[in-house]
Design a protein around this motif. Structure first.
Motif, PDB file in Angstrom:
ATOM      1  N   GLY A   3      10.267  10.738  -3.235  1.00  0.00           N
ATOM      2  CA  GLY A   3      10.500   9.302  -3.317  1.00  0.00           C
ATOM      3  C   GLY A   3      11.074   8.910  -4.661  1.00  0.00           C
ATOM      4  O   GLY A   3      11.518   9.752  -5.444  1.00  0.00           O
ATOM      5  N   ASP A   4      11.057   7.621  -4.919  1.00  0.00           N
ATOM      6  CA  ASP A   4      11.445   7.077  -6.222  1.00  0.00           C
ATOM      7  C   ASP A   4      10.250   6.276  -6.716  1.00  0.00           C
ATOM      8  O   ASP A   4      10.139   5.079  -6.458  1.00  0.00           O
ATOM      9  N   PHE A   5       9.355   6.948  -7.416  1.00  0.00           N
ATOM     10  CA  PHE A   5       8.025   6.411  -7.666  1.00  0.00           C
ATOM     11  C   PHE A   5       7.941   5.671  -9.007  1.00  0.00           C
ATOM     12  O   PHE A   5       8.395   6.160 -10.043  1.00  0.00           O
ATOM     13  N   ALA A   6       7.350   4.479  -8.945  1.00  0.00           N
ATOM     14  CA  ALA A   6       7.049   3.718 -10.153  1.00  0.00           C
ATOM     15  C   ALA A   6       5.731   4.211 -10.736  1.00  0.00           C
ATOM     16  O   ALA A   6       5.051   5.067 -10.156  1.00  0.00           O
ATOM     17  N   ARG A   7       5.354   3.672 -11.886  1.00  0.00           N
ATOM     18  CA  ARG A   7       4.091   4.060 -12.501  1.00  0.00           C
ATOM     19  C   ARG A   7       2.933   3.756 -11.557  1.00  0.00           C
ATOM     20  O   ARG A   7       2.806   2.640 -11.045  1.00  0.00           O
ATOM     21  N   PRO A   8       2.039   4.711 -11.297  1.00  0.00           N
ATOM     22  CA  PRO A   8       0.924   4.483 -10.378  1.00  0.00           C
ATOM     23  C   PRO A   8      -0.137   3.561 -10.999  1.00  0.00           C
ATOM     24  O   PRO A   8      -0.083   3.217 -12.185  1.00  0.00           O
ATOM     25  N   THR A   9      -1.108   3.205 -10.207  1.00  0.00           N
ATOM     26  CA  THR A   9      -2.231   2.394 -10.673  1.00  0.00           C
ATOM     27  C   THR A   9      -3.472   2.780  -9.882  1.00  0.00           C
ATOM     28  O   THR A   9      -3.377   3.146  -8.705  1.00  0.00           O
ATOM     29  N   ALA A  50       7.661  -2.609  -9.324  1.00  0.00           N
ATOM     30  CA  ALA A  50       6.443  -2.266 -10.064  1.00  0.00           C
ATOM     31  C   ALA A  50       5.261  -2.977  -9.428  1.00  0.00           C
ATOM     32  O   ALA A  50       5.407  -4.067  -8.860  1.00  0.00           O
ATOM     33  N   ILE A  51       4.082  -2.367  -9.508  1.00  0.00           N
ATOM     34  CA  ILE A  51       2.855  -2.995  -9.021  1.00  0.00           C
ATOM     35  C   ILE A  51       1.711  -2.709  -9.985  1.00  0.00           C
ATOM     36  O   ILE A  51       1.729  -1.731 -10.733  1.00  0.00           O
ATOM     37  N   VAL A  52       0.711  -3.600  -9.968  1.00  0.00           N
ATOM     38  CA  VAL A  52      -0.590  -3.332 -10.564  1.00  0.00           C
ATOM     39  C   VAL A  52      -1.647  -3.753  -9.552  1.00  0.00           C
ATOM     40  O   VAL A  52      -1.424  -4.667  -8.765  1.00  0.00           O
ATOM     41  N   VAL A  53      -2.775  -3.076  -9.582  1.00  0.00           N
ATOM     42  CA  VAL A  53      -3.884  -3.356  -8.663  1.00  0.00           C
ATOM     43  C   VAL A  53      -5.115  -3.675  -9.489  1.00  0.00           C
ATOM     44  O   VAL A  53      -5.363  -3.043 -10.528  1.00  0.00           O
ATOM     45  N   ARG A  84      -6.914  -6.901  -5.016  1.00  0.00           N
ATOM     46  CA  ARG A  84      -5.747  -7.721  -5.337  1.00  0.00           C
ATOM     47  C   ARG A  84      -4.625  -6.822  -5.837  1.00  0.00           C
ATOM     48  O   ARG A  84      -4.832  -6.003  -6.736  1.00  0.00           O
ATOM     49  N   VAL A  85      -3.446  -6.975  -5.258  1.00  0.00           N
ATOM     50  CA  VAL A  85      -2.269  -6.251  -5.714  1.00  0.00           C
ATOM     51  C   VAL A  85      -1.210  -7.272  -6.112  1.00  0.00           C
ATOM     52  O   VAL A  85      -1.003  -8.276  -5.435  1.00  0.00           O
ATOM     53  N   VAL A  86      -0.572  -7.022  -7.251  1.00  0.00           N
ATOM     54  CA  VAL A  86       0.471  -7.900  -7.772  1.00  0.00           C
ATOM     55  C   VAL A  86       1.688  -7.037  -8.070  1.00  0.00           C
ATOM     56  O   VAL A  86       1.564  -5.954  -8.650  1.00  0.00           O
TER      57      VAL A  86
END
Length: 580
Positions: free
Chosen positions: A388-394, A436-439, A445-447
């Motif tokens: 894939g094309d993965f962003a920074r995990p959380t 990008a996401i943060v949890v 809650r995911v943003v």
């Protein structure tokens, strides 16, 4: 800098939606008090507003305008506002069911016979619990009131069941606080933001809010261990030693020791927001609730085992020259494990909230791997997902790893849960150009940031976790911040219900950091906005009450709240963030 959206009046569509959502009630000591003597024992303050009774011989339009003015009485009371209503309407009017905040602009009031329509270009709504519901749809930005003649004067026959107030009034008199509930498996506390009126009744309003249960958007997402069917007494008094006496009225089953501990944790985390409280005692129906451990009172800083930020929430993890660095603020060094060796070639990392496992995206973004922090350099690492094309995990505290696969504008959200990777559809992010996401630490809650034709937009969604502690689904999305021209380069938590956004129109010279409410609230919230010079590589933030957020440069990182700077030493940072 983003401009706060402003609000207008309410209409039937909004209020019907709020009622159907299953609103809960604010305390009578809170924003609406049906008494002429509200605040009568307090000296008159500069912020006080006296409500004026109806003007004799007023036209329908004048009656409606004066009615709106009467709702801004402070300290709050509604008896004067009721005098603008027919007797039948006054008996049934319930402004506690919703709040509408409208823009500070001249009201557009149009009179047609015995009907008056009030229009404004923008409006935001809150539900009965005080939770933010966002802007009204364009079709709902009107309020039409019909008037009848009683005793020779025009009176309103069909008022909306809402408190309708201007934005500046609301901004000065309300504050956003967090009510603390639990995740479905009672592992971690979950902060739910609501607005309450400022003043001496803050502790009472906080307890009453907990007793009302979760706000409508959070129902099914969180749970409470305060017994149902109870109400708070006349107030929550605080003695000269800082002990809050929480007297709960009503019948409730006897609590087990485990239930009592969870109830005390909810109350402690919620009441620590009220100044001057050091501890609390609780009675139910006049009988003391035993404090865990046999103490006489429960400290307001108790419940640390359920910390919403996680027990290791201030450990840092980052990258220097493609290698993992770990440590505390002011003390970073290369990891001794597989991800810290020369040639690790990592693009992004994320440390689990317990600081025991790290996830990494390889250079190129096409593979995500995990390894224990204490592993030896030659120990094997686990490949989680590839291709894939993965962003920074959380991460969240349950050990779930959340990964965004950007997939050329057709994003998908993956989670590693119970040893297996699966896709979770997150409306507002899935299938869009999410980058990008943060949890939240509690996992509810995911943003995320989504690129649109109008610019980068920030969206959020609540996550339902079932009784086995597994992610079930995500609910409908909501806008955290509308699309703006400047591209968002990074985002991070900054407080229990705040998100820090890093944007730039000139990446090599100037950046801007805006802190926004994670629920999308734009009025009545305190935020940070600052301009930074130089090349900022990212943000490091944590969901702690002190609003911790760092601006990360290659050679240093700066606490934007405390204005403390930390030297990175020999490291050249390309990423830094707190555990999670």
């Amino acid at each position: 800098m983003s401009q706060a959206r402003r609000a207008t009046t309410a209409v039937a569509g909004l209020l019907a939606g709020l009622l159907l959502a299953g609103c809960v009630s604010l305390p009578t000591e809170g924003p609406v008090v049906d008494a002429d003597v509200a605040g009568a024992d307090s000296p008159h303050r500069a912020s006080d507003i006296d409500a004026r009774p109806p003007t004799e011989g007023a036209s329908p339009a004048e009656v409606v305008s004066e009615f709106l003015d009467a709702m801004t009485a402070w300290p709050q009371q509604i008896n004067v506002a009721k005098r603008f209503l027919t007797e039948e309407a006054a008996a049934s009017w319930n402004p506690e069911l919703a709040t509408v905040v409208y823009a500070d602009a001249p009201l557009s009031v149009r009179e047609t016979g015995n009907a008056v329509r009030v229009d404004l270009p923008a409006a935001d709504g809150l539900d009965r619990a005080g939770a933010w519901r966002g802007p009204l749809p364009p079709a709902d930005r009107a309020m039409t009131l019909h008037l009848s003649i009683e005793r020779g004067e025009y009176r309103i026959a069909d008022p909306m069941d809402a408190l309708v107030v201007p934005a500046s009034w609301f901004q000065q008199r309300y504050r956003q606080v967090s009510l603390y509930f639990f995740d479905p498996i009672a592992q971690i506390l979950v902060p739910e933001p609501v607005f309450v009126p400022q003043g001496e009744q803050l502790a009472t309003n906080l307890v009453a809010g907990l007793l009302d249960g979760p706000p409508p958007r959070a129902r099914g997402v969180v749970r409470s261990f305060l017994p149902s069917g109870l109400s708070v007494g006349l107030s929550v008094p605080v003695d000269d030693k800082g002990v809050a006496n929480v007297d709960l009225v009503g019948d409730a089953p006897r609590l087990t020791a485990e239930e009592a501990e969870l109830m005390f944790a909810q109350l402690a985390w919620t009441l620590r927001q009220a100044p001057g409280i050091a501890a609390l005692r609780v009675t139910i129906g006049g009988e003391d609730v035993p404090v865990p451990g046999g103490a006489s009172q429960y400290p307001v800083d108790g419940g640390g085992a359920f910390d919403p930020a996680g027990t290791r929430g201030t450990t840092l993890a980052g990258l220097s020259k493609g290698r993992l660095v770990l440590g505390r603020p002011g003390d970073l060094s290369f990891s001794t494990g597989p991800f810290g060796v020369a040639g690790a070639d990592l693009d992004a990392v994320a440390l689990r909230p317990d600081a025991e496992v790290v996830a990494a995206v390889d250079t190129g973004g096409d593979r995500v791997r995990t390894v224990e922090v204490g592993a030896d350099p030659d120990d094997p690492v686990r490949t989680v997902v590839t291709g894939g094309d993965f962003a920074r995990p959380t991460w969240d505290v349950a050990g779930r790893l959340w990964v965004l696969d950007r997939r050329e504008g057709n994003a998908r959200v993956l989670i590693l849960e119970a040893g297996r990777v699966r896709e979770v559809r997150v409306p507002g992010l899935t299938g869009r150009a999410a980058k990008a996401i943060v949890v939240s630490r509690d996992g509810t809650r995911v943003v995320g940031v989504v690129t649109t034709a109008a610019g980068d937009q920030v969206v959020g969604a609540r996550v339902l976790i079932n009784g086995r502690g597994r992610v079930a689904r995500a609910r409908s999305p909501f806008v955290v911040r509308p699309a703006e021209d400047a591209a968002i380069a990074d985002l991070a938590w900054s407080g229990p219900n705040r998100i820090a956004l890093l944007s730039s129109s000139s990446p090599s010279s100037f950046h801007e950091v805006d802190v926004v409410a994670a629920d999308g609230a734009t009025v009545g919230v305190d935020g940070l906005s600052t301009i930074l010079s130089g090349r900022v590589v990212g943000l490091a933030g944590a969901p702690v009450s002190s609003s911790l957020v760092y601006a990360v440069y290659g050679d240093r990182y700066v606490d934007l709240v405390a204005q403390e700077e930390y030297d990175a030493g020999s490291l050249t940072l390309t990423q830094l963030d707190f555990a999670g």
